[in-house]
Write an enzyme that holds these catalytic residues in place. Structure first.
Site, PDB file in Angstrom:
ATOM      1  CE1 TYR A  19      30.062  46.446  33.606  1.00 31.01           C
ATOM      2  CE2 TYR A  19      28.952  48.553  33.843  1.00 31.01           C
ATOM      3  CZ  TYR A  19      29.132  47.245  34.236  1.00 31.01           C
ATOM      4  OH  TYR A  19      28.372  46.728  35.251  1.00 31.01           O
ATOM      5  CB  THR A  37      31.356  43.971  43.964  1.00 35.05           C
ATOM      6  OG1 THR A  37      31.593  44.767  42.787  1.00 35.05           O
ATOM      7  CG2 THR A  37      29.865  43.764  44.168  1.00 35.05           C
ATOM      8  CG  ASN A  44      25.966  38.053  38.609  1.00 31.14           C
ATOM      9  OD1 ASN A  44      25.669  39.230  38.817  1.00 31.14           O
ATOM     10  ND2 ASN A  44      27.014  37.473  39.205  1.00 31.14           N
ATOM     11  CB  VAL A  91      30.321  33.145  30.780  1.00 25.13           C
ATOM     12  CG1 VAL A  91      29.744  32.770  32.131  1.00 25.13           C
ATOM     13  CG2 VAL A  91      31.173  34.404  30.850  1.00 25.13           C
ATOM     14  CG  ASP A 148      33.181  32.462  39.451  1.00 24.11           C
ATOM     15  OD1 ASP A 148      32.470  33.425  39.803  1.00 24.11           O
ATOM     16  OD2 ASP A 148      34.380  32.578  39.142  1.00 24.11           O
TER      17      ASP A 148
END
Length: 292
Positions: free
Chosen positions: A165, A200, A100, A74, A50
């Site tokens: 997105y 989330t 993810n 990432v 992360d």
């Protein structure tokens, strides 16, 4: 040929994660953190990656043994290659990779979207998946392992006020399909995870804590507006890994849409283009983003 296809499916059933090593990006929060816990409980060793060093360190510390925390972005290709090498070196192998990590921009139309916001979404959601998966593939092939790319039900839903997105997740879907075919000759596999609305922090920031986001959410009909928890999403991915599933979808209400999207989207796009509620909402989205 049909017999060959079914024999491949039979050989791939029952892929226990016990004793295997799984690397997960976006593991400091949400689905990624929950997935690390699920796989760890199933006796896998887990590598939590992360950009948030404190969060990923705390998550790995909670798990204790068989958990390694790596802080990496990432979008940084060299950093992700180093993370993969460190993971494989630490545990001696790498069997499973779950790409993810992802972000959602604030609601905006393509006309009013800041190009930097578009680039950020693509860099994390799409290029970040490539940066995660590509350096891991030799390890996964050697182990006869499995790759999961996390797409979204947004990949086959209309992209109004959130096109970056949807675009990124549709591209991730195609990457996952390509990987599924390309890894098959070498005894490895890949799957795509699709989720609707997952409860989330990212969902709360985008939909619940934003007035226009809430209105976009309210336009979704049942069952497409059904939410699942991060733990449910993580369990879906984990079960899919152990089946070497080509795809997993949750909640189940999205399954008919996924199967029939070619026909549904023709009708839906036309209906949305004529819907005065959508017109009003998009005008207000643009008004917020465009200086008066």
């Amino acid at each position: 040929m049909i017999d060959d296809i079914f024999s491949i499916g039979r050989r791939r059933r029952g892929y226990s994660v016990e004793g295997r090593v799984a690397l997960i990006t976006g593991a400091g929060h949400g689905i990624g953190r929950e997935l690390a816990e699920v796989l760890h409980d199933r006796r896998a060793s887990v590598v939590l990656v992360d950009v948030d060093q404190d969060a990923v360190g705390a998550a790995a510390a909670t798990l204790g043994e068989r958990a390694l925390a790596i802080a990496a972005d990432v979008t940084d290709r060299a950093a992700m290659r180093a993370a993969i090498d460190r993971a494989a070196g630490h545990f001696g192998r790498l069997d499973v990779v779950v790409a993810n990590a992802g972000v959602v921009p604030r609601p905006a139309t393509v006309r009013t979207l800041d190009g930097r916001d578009f680039d950020r979404v693509m860099d994390i959601n799409l290029t970040g998946v490539f940066n995660t998966v590509r350096p891991a593939l030799d390890h996964v092939v050697t182990a006869g392992g499995h790759v999961v790319v996390v797409s979204s039900c947004a990949a086959f839903a209309p992209g109004m006020a959130g096109a970056p997105y949807m675009i990124s997740k549709a591209a991730v879907e195609q990457l996952g399909r390509a990987l599924r075919v390309e890894l098959a000759p070498f005894g490895a596999s890949a799957g795509i995870a699709y989720f609707g609305i997952v409860d989330t922090r990212m969902t709360h920031d985008t939909l619940d804590h934003d007035e226009l986001g809430r209105e976009l959410d309210e336009l979704l009909p049942w069952p497409l507006n059904v939410r699942i928890s991060a733990a449910q999403a993580a369990g879906t991915i984990a079960d899919g890994i152990e089946r070497r599933a080509a795809r997993t979808i949750a909640p189940a209400g999205w399954e008919p849409y996924a199967l029939l999207r070619g026909a549904i989207n023709v009708v839906l796009d036309s209906a949305l283009a004529r819907d005065t509620r959508v017109h009003d909402l998009l005008r207000r989205v643009e008004a917020r983003a465009t200086p008066s």
